[in-house]
Design a protein around this motif. Structure first.
Motif, PDB file in Angstrom:
ATOM      1  N   SER A  47       0.860  -1.191   0.000  1.00 20.00           N
ATOM      2  CA  SER A  47       0.000   0.000   0.000  1.00 20.00           C
ATOM      3  C   SER A  47       0.890   1.232   0.000  1.00 20.00           C
ATOM      4  N   THR A  48       0.557   2.186  -0.837  1.00 20.18           N
ATOM      5  CA  THR A  48       1.461   3.300  -1.098  1.00 20.18           C
ATOM      6  C   THR A  48       0.753   4.646  -0.954  1.00 20.18           C
ATOM      7  N   THR A  74       0.203  -1.046  -4.720  1.00 20.49           N
ATOM      8  CA  THR A  74      -1.254  -1.069  -4.724  1.00 20.49           C
ATOM      9  C   THR A  74      -1.766  -1.445  -3.341  1.00 20.49           C
ATOM     10  N   PRO A  75      -2.840  -0.868  -2.832  1.00 22.14           N
ATOM     11  CA  PRO A  75      -3.553   0.286  -3.401  1.00 22.14           C
ATOM     12  C   PRO A  75      -2.765   1.580  -3.221  1.00 22.14           C
ATOM     13  N   ARG A  76      -3.137   2.577  -4.004  1.00 23.62           N
ATOM     14  CA  ARG A  76      -2.444   3.860  -3.928  1.00 23.62           C
ATOM     15  C   ARG A  76      -3.354   4.938  -3.343  1.00 23.62           C
ATOM     16  N   PHE A  77      -2.786   5.708  -2.431  1.00 24.99           N
ATOM     17  CA  PHE A  77      -3.503   6.810  -1.798  1.00 24.99           C
ATOM     18  C   PHE A  77      -2.788   8.111  -2.147  1.00 24.99           C
ATOM     19  N   PRO A 138       0.193   3.413   5.371  1.00 27.20           N
ATOM     20  CA  PRO A 138       0.878   2.978   4.147  1.00 27.20           C
ATOM     21  C   PRO A 138       2.162   2.207   4.454  1.00 27.20           C
ATOM     22  N   GLN A 139       2.506   1.290   3.569  1.00 33.35           N
ATOM     23  CA  GLN A 139       3.787   0.597   3.707  1.00 33.35           C
ATOM     24  C   GLN A 139       4.885   1.360   2.976  1.00 33.35           C
ATOM     25  N   TRP A 166       5.203  -0.326   9.780  1.00 38.69           N
ATOM     26  CA  TRP A 166       6.545  -0.007   9.293  1.00 38.69           C
ATOM     27  C   TRP A 166       6.413   0.503   7.869  1.00 38.69           C
ATOM     28  N   SER A 167       6.608   1.811   7.677  1.00 43.56           N
ATOM     29  CA  SER A 167       6.534   2.312   6.313  1.00 43.56           C
ATOM     30  C   SER A 167       7.901   2.796   5.850  1.00 43.56           C
TER      31      SER A 167
END
Lengths: 218, 178
Positions: A47-48, A74-77, A138-139, A166-167
């Motif tokens: 996830s981004t 994915t998914p993208r924010f 988000p990662q 943990w991103s």
């Protein structure tokens, strides 16, 4: 007696926090372990969060998105400042899938706003950022300034320490910065918040050796 | 450079753009007699000014023998068309305007706004000028830069790309190289 117990407790807790902080700082900037070996399960997407700056900043990060392998991120924010309507429109043009989400964040200070009222607006902006980050967790965080991304990256760092998420934070300094880092860039570099820090001119890499020189994005 | 000139015969347009900023010092500078005379001497016939949020309005002119035709507007959604039609672009130092002009392969003079508080924008213009992709000027030196410029010595800018960043990010996250 109670006093000694309290003191001991405080010492233990402080030691734990400091140890955790040192561990997080030690791990930050170290590559993650390879994701799944060949032939086995497909690589899990991450996830981004993409923080859109404005104008030239947005153009640069959109250039980056156009060459990233989308299925891995994915998914993208997308987050842009509430006063910046153009950036999200540009990002929407890039995204055909409906899984992407677009959000706006309050700015801590508008140009020309007084410092007294900006204390209050900064608190609101931080609370709003905290709420958004809790929802997204988000990662991966991709950002390239200006100021909007700093509180979000700091919150991500706190999440690392507390263990919520943990991103990995990636910061690309703007092409307009040739000799000196921007304030946002300097903060994320000096505080070791960015896992990888990219600069677009060789002069900057010489001054900031932990940065990666990647050539011009534009 | 530019293939549209042939269709509009002897028209040679100078396009001045300040993007979304206000940069009256630049508009004033291009509106001076010495800059206009220099542009005429270099063979330009039209001067089109995008003045953004500025308040100084340049004197318009129909042009004709020995004078430049001067026109201006505040904003336009078709900046790209104006860039394509131009023979020379004079721009503020915003990275958006700079790279859009260079992508169109037009000769460019970037004028740095010295009134901006955090004037980091001159860094980019000066670096690209050192690399001979454009000319860099201040409002008060614009006429001299126009007089001295040699457009044949400019080196075309090859747009960069973000592939190295994408590779490093993917590798960092443990994705296999492709």
């Amino acid at each position: 007696m109670a006093c000694t117990v309290a003191t001991a407790l405080i010492i233990v807790i402080t030691t734990l926090i400091v140890t955790r902080l040192l561990y997080v700082l030690h791990r930050t900037g170290k590559p993650l372990k390879p994701r799944s070996s060949k032939g086995s399960a497909p690589q899990q997407p991450l996830s981004t969060l993409i923080v859109l700056g404005s104008g030239g900043h947005t153009a640069e990060i959109i250039n980056l998105l156009s060459v990233l392998q989308k299925d891995r991120f994915t998914p993208r924010f997308y987050i842009a400042a509430a006063t910046d309507n153009m950036s999200l429109q540009k990002a929407r043009l890039l995204e055909e899938t409906s899984s992407s989400q677009f959000m706006q964040i309050y700015r801590s200070r508008e140009v020309g706003q007084s410092y007294i009222t900006s204390v209050w607006t900064t608190l609101i902006a931080l609370a709003h950022g905290f709420w958004l980050m809790l929802r997204i967790r988000p990662q991966v965080i991709l950002c390239n300034g200006p100021g909007t991304c700093v509180p979000l990256c700091v919150i991500a760092f706190l999440f690392k320490i507390v263990g919520i998420r943990w991103s990995s934070v990636f910061y690309v300094e703007s092409i307009a910065r040739v000799q000196r880092l921007s304030l946002s860039g300097l903060l994320l570099y000096k505080l070791h918040i960015a896992d990888q820090f990219f600069v677009q001119w060789p002069q900057l890499q010489r001054k900031y050796p932990r940065a990666h020189y990647v050539g011009c994005l534009m | 450079m530019g293939d549209t000139e042939a269709t509009v015969k002897s028209k040679k347009t100078v396009f001045v753009t300040v993007g979304t900023t206000s940069f009256d010092a630049l508009i004033r500078a291009v509106d001076t007699q010495e800059v206009k005379a220099e542009l005429l001497r270099r063979g330009y016939t039209q001067l089109l000014i995008q003045m953004g949020r500025g308040s100084y309005i340049p004197t318009k002119s129909e042009g004709g023998d020995e004078t430049l035709a001067v026109d201006c507007f505040t904003f336009s959604s078709s900046i790209a068309d104006h860039l394509r039609a131009a023979s020379l672009v004079i721009s503020h130092a915003g990275s958006g305007s700079i790279f859009e002009t260079l992508r169109h392969g037009k000769p460019l003079i970037v004028v740095v706004n010295e009134d901006l508080m955090d004037n980091h924008q001159s860094e980019l213009a000066e670096e690209l000028a050192d690399r001979k992709h454009l000319y860099c000027a201040r409002p008060q030196t614009l006429h001299r830069v126009i007089a001295d410029m040699n457009l044949d010595s400019l080196i075309p800018y090859h747009p960069g790309d973000a592939t190295p960043v994408a590779k490093l990010v993917s590798r960092f996250l443990g994705f296999a190289d492709d």
